[in-house]
Structures are given as C-alpha cells and as structure tokens.
Design a protein around this motif. Structure first.
Motif, PDB file in Angstrom:
ATOM      1  N   ASP A   1      25.847  58.146  29.729  1.00 58.84           N
ATOM      2  CA  ASP A   1      25.431  57.105  28.778  1.00 58.84           C
ATOM      3  C   ASP A   1      26.054  57.453  27.426  1.00 58.84           C
ATOM      4  O   ASP A   1      25.633  58.399  26.778  1.00 58.84           O
TER       5      ASP A   1
ATOM      6  N   PRO B   1      26.894  55.492  24.267  1.00 60.62           N
ATOM      7  CA  PRO B   1      27.080  54.554  23.153  1.00 60.62           C
ATOM      8  C   PRO B   1      27.449  55.235  21.834  1.00 60.62           C
ATOM      9  O   PRO B   1      27.933  54.574  20.917  1.00 60.62           O
TER      10      PRO B   1
ATOM     11  N   SER C   1      27.607  48.849  20.523  1.00 58.06           N
ATOM     12  CA  SER C   1      26.473  48.667  19.605  1.00 58.06           C
ATOM     13  C   SER C   1      26.561  49.595  18.408  1.00 58.06           C
ATOM     14  O   SER C   1      26.231  49.215  17.289  1.00 58.06           O
TER      15      SER C   1
HETATM   16  N1  PLP Z   1      21.325  54.613  25.441  1.00 57.56           N
HETATM   17  C1  PLP Z   1      20.978  55.248  24.300  1.00 57.56           C
HETATM   18  C2  PLP Z   1      20.952  56.728  24.301  1.00 57.56           C
HETATM   19  C3  PLP Z   1      20.657  54.530  23.150  1.00 57.56           C
HETATM   20  O1  PLP Z   1      20.317  55.184  22.034  1.00 57.56           O
HETATM   21  C4  PLP Z   1      20.686  53.112  23.205  1.00 57.56           C
HETATM   22  C5  PLP Z   1      20.309  52.312  22.026  1.00 57.56           C
HETATM   23  O2  PLP Z   1      19.856  52.774  21.008  1.00 57.56           O
HETATM   24  C6  PLP Z   1      21.039  52.501  24.411  1.00 57.56           C
HETATM   25  C7  PLP Z   1      21.346  53.268  25.499  1.00 57.56           C
HETATM   26  C8  PLP Z   1      21.088  51.008  24.515  1.00 57.56           C
HETATM   27  O3  PLP Z   1      22.207  50.551  23.821  1.00 57.56           O
HETATM   28  P1  PLP Z   1      22.583  49.012  23.711  1.00 57.56           P
HETATM   29  O4  PLP Z   1      21.992  48.521  22.450  1.00 57.56           O
HETATM   30  O5  PLP Z   1      24.066  48.980  23.666  1.00 57.56           O
HETATM   31  O6  PLP Z   1      22.022  48.324  24.889  1.00 57.56           O
END
Ligand code: PLP
Length: 395
Positions: free
Chosen positions: A213, A215, A243
């Motif tokens: 994961d 982002p 994001s």
């Molecule tokens: N994974 C983590 C570790 C996050 O901090 C976030 C959002 O803050 C996400 C996934 C979800 O991201 P998205 O807003 O792109 O769906």
C-alpha cells in the motif's frame, strides 16, 4: 432487515473523523486559529501547477471522449503512459496490461483483497496500521491478523510475524512510508520479508501475496529511498494512489499493478477485473485518469512538509516529548505522556490540541500528529504542547 455489519461500519465513525468533526465545531466557538487540529491526513500543499495545466488542456477535448466511459480497467493509453513512467523509475518492464485504474488506494486495496480471498483466508499486517484494513479484509470474509509493533524502530518484528504465518495466509499488507509512524521500511527489512515469505510459501506449498500500500511513496525526506517491493518479492501487488503525491484526495484516482512475475499473474489480473466489477469500481474517473497520465513523473512540492516535520520534531523533542523520527509521509508518532493514549488525547483536547490516540492503529501508548497543516498552526500550538508537558511533569 438491514445488514448489521454494514450498519455497524456506517454508524460508528472513525476516531479520526470524530476528532476532525469536533475540531470544526470547536473552531466556530473559539476561532479558527485557536484550535490546533492535527487529526486528519488531508494534504495541505496544493496540487502542482501541471495538474491545472493538464486539466485545461484536456477540457479542449471532445466532451463525449472526456466524459465518456473508458474500458472497465482504465484507458489503455493512460495505462501505457503510467507503465512507461514506472518502468523509467524502477527498471521494470510493465505494459498497460499490468495496470488496473482505481478510485484511490482504498479501492486498490479493497479490490486486491477481494481478488485474492476465499472463505477462511487470512491476511497479516503490521502495527501500527491504517484502520480501514480491518474493514476491507473483514468485508471480504477473511481475517486480519496483526503483528505487534516493534517499538524500537517501527520496522518489522520478524519473530512475532513468523508465528502468525500459516497455510491460511493469503496475503501480507505493508504500508511504507507508514501512516501513522512516518517510518520507511529499510532495504534490509524488505529483503528479509521477501526471504521469510518465500520460505513459508515453500513450506506450505501455497502462494502468499504481498500487498504494498504505497500512497506516500514519493513523500520522503533527506534523500530516503523507498525500496520498490516488486523488485524484491515476485508475488507483490502494488496499490497506489495520487491522493497524497499530487494532493488529489478528493478526485479519487489511483491504480493496481499486477506484475507478470506474480504467481498466476494472468488469472490474478482477471480476478482483479472481476473484483472491480463485483464491487462496482469500474472505469475510474476518465478526466483524472488522463490528468495523472500527463503528470505521471511529477510530485507536489513537499518542501512544506519537510519544514513542518523539522519544526514539530525539533520543537517537541526539545520540550521533552519522545517522537519516532519520520522519514516519510506527513505524520509524527509521539509517545503518550501517560500509558492510556486515549486519556492523553483527551487531555490535549482540553488545550485545543487534537491528536489521534494510537489504539486506532493497533498499537497502544502513542498519538499521531498529522503535520499536513500550515506552519502557523504548528508554531501557534507549541505553547500548548509546552503547557501539556508542564502539567504532566507536575503530576
Ligand atoms: N492507505 C493508507 C495508508 C492511507 O493513509 C490512506 C489514506 O489516508 C489510504 C490507504 C487511502 O487512500 P485514498 O484516499 O487514495 O483512497
């Protein structure tokens, strides 16, 4: 009758959202600049100017193309451009066929978990972790096991991790740079993780997928390098979103990569398409698919985050707070001044300092401070942090 599990998810808002909502109300009472809201991870730097330029250019395209459906997995030309960008950076050999466009990392993870899961499967993650993993794994009728945090350096406690792996382990979820610790897994950690997973796959005769994961991949400081997980472990699925890196959280745009090296990669990509279909996550917003393709090699100007990190880390440690040194993301993980982080967060709230207790991330005794805020918020909050410390010292 309605579905009880969904009712539960819908009616209990997250601790983070509750604090954020409290902050908004409190600001109405005492004033915007009197509440130091460090609760939520909403990027505070603007999207880079190239995003606006790309959008303006795209708006000249025929509306029926711009606002029409793309294929369910995304526009082939967009996926090709993203593949070329990733290949340039990480020396990979992806094509459009390795990509599935999504509505953000949330969808990337949800789809990946669904694509892998059979009833009774287990996923393993590492505390502290993003709390939504529990919702997504449980909703896929699987079980999430949590490796306790290694609070020495917030890398991985491999002894504890190995004890959780079994024949039922379908996937392992990592998040580096990490929300909430800000820590980046070292190359040694990723190598060791790959070695353990390969050994366990052999022992059980199963495939164990690593869901990465990422982002916050581009949000790193001091020249920190984030090891690219698929280069170390073949059964990796990359879950990405724009994001944070392009400050586009509200536009809901990201992707999944299934590398050819992953076990049953063709069938897995078909299952990703199937999960996207079953969950209704088809055809991510086309305007933003095309926008991120035009901005594939760009990251927002993260200097403001770097400055905030230094201000907070130096300021708080000087006051006597114990903080995990963050190499990435925009979170500072700070040791609570009493064993119960919820009580500490409540205490801080009395000074209009809003910090998230770490219990929500599967780890006790810390609070998360999101420093994607204005520099002024940090500077103005420092006297309150000093007062809180004084009060605890006086106890
Ligand atoms: N994974 C983590 C570790 C996050 O901090 C976030 C959002 O803050 C996400 C996934 C979800 O991201 P998205 O807003 O792109 O769906």
């Amino acid at each position: 009758m309605i579905n009880e599990a969904m009712y539960e998810y819908g009616s209990k808002s997250s601790v983070i959202r509750e604090l954020f909502a409290y902050g908004l109300e409190r600001k109405k009472v005492v004033g915007e600049d009197k509440v130091y809201d460090f609760s939520i991870g909403n990027p505070s730097i603007p999207a880079p100017p190239q995003v606006k330029e790309a959008l303006l250019e795209l708006l000249e395209e025929p509306a029926e193309i711009l606002h029409g459906y793309s294929p369910a997995s995304g526009d082939p030309e967009v996926k090709k451009q993203l593949a070329e960008s990733v290949n340039r950076r990480f020396g990979t050999h992806y094509t459009a066929d390795n990509f599935y466009m999504t509505v953000g990392a949330a969808a990337s993870l949800n789809i990946s978990i669904h694509a892998l899961t059979d009833p009774g499967d287990e996923f393993i993650t590492f505390a502290p972790f993003f709390p939504e993993y529990t919702v997504w794994v449980e909703n896929a009728k699987a079980k999430l096991l949590v490796t306790p945090a290694d609070t020495r350096d917030f890398q991985i406690d491999f002894e504890a991790f190995e004890k959780l792996i079994s024949r039922k382990t379908k996937g392992v979820i990592i998040n580096s740079p990490n929300n909430p610790s800000g820590v980046v897994y070292s190359e040694e950690t990723i190598r060791r993780l790959a070695e353990v997973l390969r050994r366990k796959q052999k022992e059980y005769g199963t495939s164990i997928y690593l869901i990465s994961d990422e982002p916050y991949r581009e949000i790193v400081y001091d020249g920190t390098v984030v090891p690219y997980a698929p280069s170390y472990y073949e059964n990796t699925i990359v879950c990405y979103s724009y994001s944070k890196s392009l400050s586009l959280p509200g536009e809901r745009i990201g992707y999944i990569i299934v590398p050819n090296e992953a076990a049953e990669s063709k069938r897995l990509m078909a299952a990703v398409n199937g999960a996207g279909r079953a969950l209704g996550y088809v055809c991510a917003p086309v305007l933003f698919q095309k926008t991120v393709a035009k901005c594939a090699d760009i990251t927002g100007d993260i200097q403001a985050y770097a400055k905030n990190r230094d201000l907070l880390y130096n300021g708080l440690t000087k006051l006597g707070y114990e903080c995990v040194y963050p190499q990435g993301a925009f979170y500072l993980f700070v040791k609570s001044l009493e064993p119960d982080a919820n009580a500490f967060s409540e205490h801080a709230k009395r000074h209009d300092v809003l910090v998230v207790p770490s219990d929500t991330f599967g780890c006790t005794g810390y609070v998360r401070i999101s420093y994607c805020v204005s520099e002024r918020t940090i500077l103005n909050a420092m006297p309150a942090f000093a007062k809180i410390m004084e009060e605890y010292k006086a106890l």
